[in-house]
Design an enzyme around this catalytic site. Sequence first.
Site, short mmCIF file in Angstrom:
data_model
loop_
_atom_site.label_atom_id
_atom_site.label_comp_id
_atom_site.label_asym_id
_atom_site.label_seq_id
_atom_site.Cartn_x
_atom_site.Cartn_y
_atom_site.Cartn_z
N ARG A 76 0.85 -1.19 0.00
CA ARG A 76 0.00 0.00 0.00
C ARG A 76 0.89 1.24 0.00
O ARG A 76 1.96 1.25 0.61
CB ARG A 76 -0.88 0.03 1.25
CG ARG A 76 -2.05 -0.93 1.20
CD ARG A 76 -2.93 -0.77 2.43
NE ARG A 76 -2.27 -1.19 3.64
CZ ARG A 76 -1.68 -0.39 4.52
NH1 ARG A 76 -1.67 0.91 4.34
NH2 ARG A 76 -1.10 -0.87 5.59
N TYR A 204 -1.51 -3.48 -6.89
CA TYR A 204 -1.26 -4.19 -5.63
C TYR A 204 -2.55 -4.23 -4.80
O TYR A 204 -3.24 -3.21 -4.64
CB TYR A 204 -0.14 -3.52 -4.81
CG TYR A 204 -0.13 -4.06 -3.40
CD1 TYR A 204 0.39 -5.33 -3.14
CD2 TYR A 204 -0.73 -3.37 -2.35
CE1 TYR A 204 0.32 -5.88 -1.86
CE2 TYR A 204 -0.80 -3.91 -1.07
CZ TYR A 204 -0.27 -5.16 -0.83
OH TYR A 204 -0.35 -5.72 0.41
N LYS A 213 -9.66 -2.13 1.83
CA LYS A 213 -9.26 -0.96 2.60
C LYS A 213 -10.08 0.27 2.20
O LYS A 213 -10.44 1.09 3.03
CB LYS A 213 -7.77 -0.67 2.42
CG LYS A 213 -6.88 -1.83 2.81
CD LYS A 213 -7.10 -2.22 4.24
CE LYS A 213 -6.17 -3.36 4.65
NZ LYS A 213 -6.44 -3.78 6.03
N HIS A 233 -10.51 -1.88 11.73
CA HIS A 233 -9.44 -2.75 11.22
C HIS A 233 -9.20 -3.85 12.27
O HIS A 233 -8.20 -3.82 12.99
CB HIS A 233 -8.19 -1.88 11.02
CG HIS A 233 -7.08 -2.55 10.27
ND1 HIS A 233 -5.76 -2.15 10.39
CD2 HIS A 233 -7.06 -3.58 9.39
CE1 HIS A 233 -5.01 -2.90 9.61
NE2 HIS A 233 -5.77 -3.77 9.00
N SER A 255 -1.28 -3.50 10.49
CA SER A 255 -1.01 -4.42 9.38
C SER A 255 0.22 -5.28 9.67
O SER A 255 1.22 -4.77 10.18
CB SER A 255 -0.75 -3.61 8.10
OG SER A 255 -1.82 -2.72 7.90
N CYS A 257 0.79 -7.59 11.84
CA CYS A 257 1.13 -7.84 13.25
C CYS A 257 0.45 -9.09 13.78
O CYS A 257 0.31 -9.28 14.99
CB CYS A 257 0.76 -6.64 14.12
SG CYS A 257 1.87 -5.26 13.91
N GLY A 258 -0.03 -9.95 12.88
CA GLY A 258 -0.53 -11.25 13.32
C GLY A 258 -2.04 -11.36 13.51
O GLY A 258 -2.49 -12.26 14.23
N ASP A 282 -9.44 -9.37 9.28
CA ASP A 282 -8.88 -8.04 8.98
C ASP A 282 -9.87 -6.90 9.23
O ASP A 282 -9.44 -5.82 9.62
CB ASP A 282 -8.42 -8.01 7.52
CG ASP A 282 -7.52 -6.82 7.19
OD1 ASP A 282 -6.64 -6.51 8.02
OD2 ASP A 282 -7.71 -6.20 6.13
N ARG A 374 1.76 -12.06 -0.61
CA ARG A 374 0.41 -12.28 -0.07
C ARG A 374 -0.26 -13.51 -0.63
O ARG A 374 0.03 -13.96 -1.74
CB ARG A 374 -0.46 -11.08 -0.44
CG ARG A 374 -0.01 -9.76 0.18
CD ARG A 374 -0.47 -9.66 1.58
NE ARG A 374 -0.01 -8.46 2.26
CZ ARG A 374 -0.72 -7.83 3.21
NH1 ARG A 374 -1.90 -8.27 3.56
NH2 ARG A 374 -0.21 -6.78 3.82
N GLY A 499 0.10 -19.86 19.18
CA GLY A 499 -0.92 -20.64 19.88
C GLY A 499 -0.99 -20.31 21.37
O GLY A 499 -2.05 -20.38 22.00
#
Length: 589
Positions: A76, A204, A213, A233, A255, A257-258, A282, A374, A499
């Site tokens: 982005r 992209y 987004k 988000h 974005s 960060c898991g 997301d 991605r 986990g």
Amino acid sequence: MKNPGERTTKNKEIISWVDEMTRLCQPDHVFWCDGSEEEKDVLTTEAVAKGILIKLNQEKLPGCYYHRSHPNDVARVEQCTFICSESAEDAGPTNNWAPPQEMYQKLYGLCKGAMKGRTMYVVPYLMGPLGSPLSKVGIELTDSIYVVLSMRIMARMGNIAYEHLAERNDFNRGLHTMLDLNPDRRYIAHFPQDNTIVSVGSNYGGNVLLGKKCLALRIGSCLARKEGWLAEHMLILGVESPAGEKTYVAAAFPSACGKTNFAMLVPPPHFKGWKVWTVGDDICWMKPGPDGRLYAINPESGYFGVVPGTNSKSNPNAVKTISRDTVYTNVALLPDGDVWWEGKDGPVPKECLDWKGNKWTPESKEKAAHPNSRFAAPMVNNPVLDPQADDPKGVPISALIFGGRRASTMPLVFETFDWIHGVYAGATMGSEMTAAAAGGAGQLRRDPMAMLPFCGYNMGDYFRHWLTMRKRIKNPPRIFHVNWFRKDESGTSLWPGFGENMRVLKWIVDRCHGRIGAVESSLGWTPRLEDFDITGLDRFGPEQFNKLQAIEAKEWKQEVTSQEELFISLHATLPKELLFQKELLLSRL
Ligand code: OXD
Ligand code: MN
């Protein structure tokens, strides 16, 4: 039977807008998508013939394809993203603003004749379950077949959108053209007052899959303010206890960060009988329901996740999800038509083609897969997809979680004292930047509620909207803050994450149900060791727990000072309640 590309809608507003955009862009053909399997086959065959997609090894990866983006177009681009509201104040200091008329003129100028020699695809899509009062319809016009095939994974694409919209005119108008992928002519422009998006010069995902987004967050946040709901988000997950009790939480992390890993978490063996179900990874749209609780839907129908680091330890459910019907972008390609990335299960290949198509060996200096490579995978592939993921009512949210990537200062978990304190914790969120956006990786930046790149209006007004929502939610969720990324002085991670985050989730769930007490700290309610399960954790005892939860007054004074920068930049609209929260925090330190 209709031919592929024939129009299936009779909605006059859609037809007249598509006509207008056709006159502007002058494509050779207009292809109206209906979302059918036959259409997917036709378009996929064409994309392969043109070299836009590469068919992967169908024995190993059935239904999977590979795409390489232009090397200048891999993330982005926040500097090219504009909110073109009527006034600069409406966009606020955290967004780029341009006057709407000026931007329309510039972009329509670039679009003029831009699709000559190309096909314009009309992509109707529905964000959210069919018939949900929270769902929205968008129509994306695009000259990218990659966008069409990705949109049919990421959103409910095709006739279903026309069905939801019926004769109404309140659909989002999205125009996308790749132009020549020149970064100097790359703009992602949002016109909230017209429910319109124009994206040019990129191919992209985050810049061009307009449902994600652009509509679901930037335009969505503007609609949410107007209509009294929240567009966030956030991932959404359901935690099921061995007794079958289900608790839903939504969590905002910046974005890369898991969020996807957390949304598909597999509890460690110690948590026998516990299960985590994914609603979304997301984006979350939430609205108060008739019983006074906050109900959430995932507007998307697929996952557009970061690939590197995905393996059977970090996210076994994602590994299964992306094993079929997935479009991979910018990963590495193996000689047998399989894909590879840094952090994948199994051995490092002796040789492959990197994301740019160059020969790569383990000696190569560069990464084989781009750090922001991605997957686009349908949510129905997810073995732990929540049975309620398609429920038009949404799921009731018991906890909201904010979290950033912080090597220091932030404890593993705390619960805020109340909604307004929770809004303050979300508003002041900081995180070290990742590869999801171009530039600045590793730097700490304030990312309020993980919405810095996605809030479509003035951030101070956004905080005000959050505060106002409190009065509309009779039974508000509790609000928590987490940090999986704290390190010790030697730079070693203090928490295993993945986990094991189930342990934090369990504490959160128990707090939501009022089953356990907590310690009042200067930041909020923190876990007592006796309520926080650390059994079976490798080399982790009370000492490590205390380190992870430590609140250092000196670090926190610095933290509050650094939050000031954001507050000063928003001074014109910042709700005073947040300044009071800052004062209260200082007085507790
Ligand atoms: C994403 C992002 O792609 O946040 O989800 O960048
Ligand atoms: Mn995201």
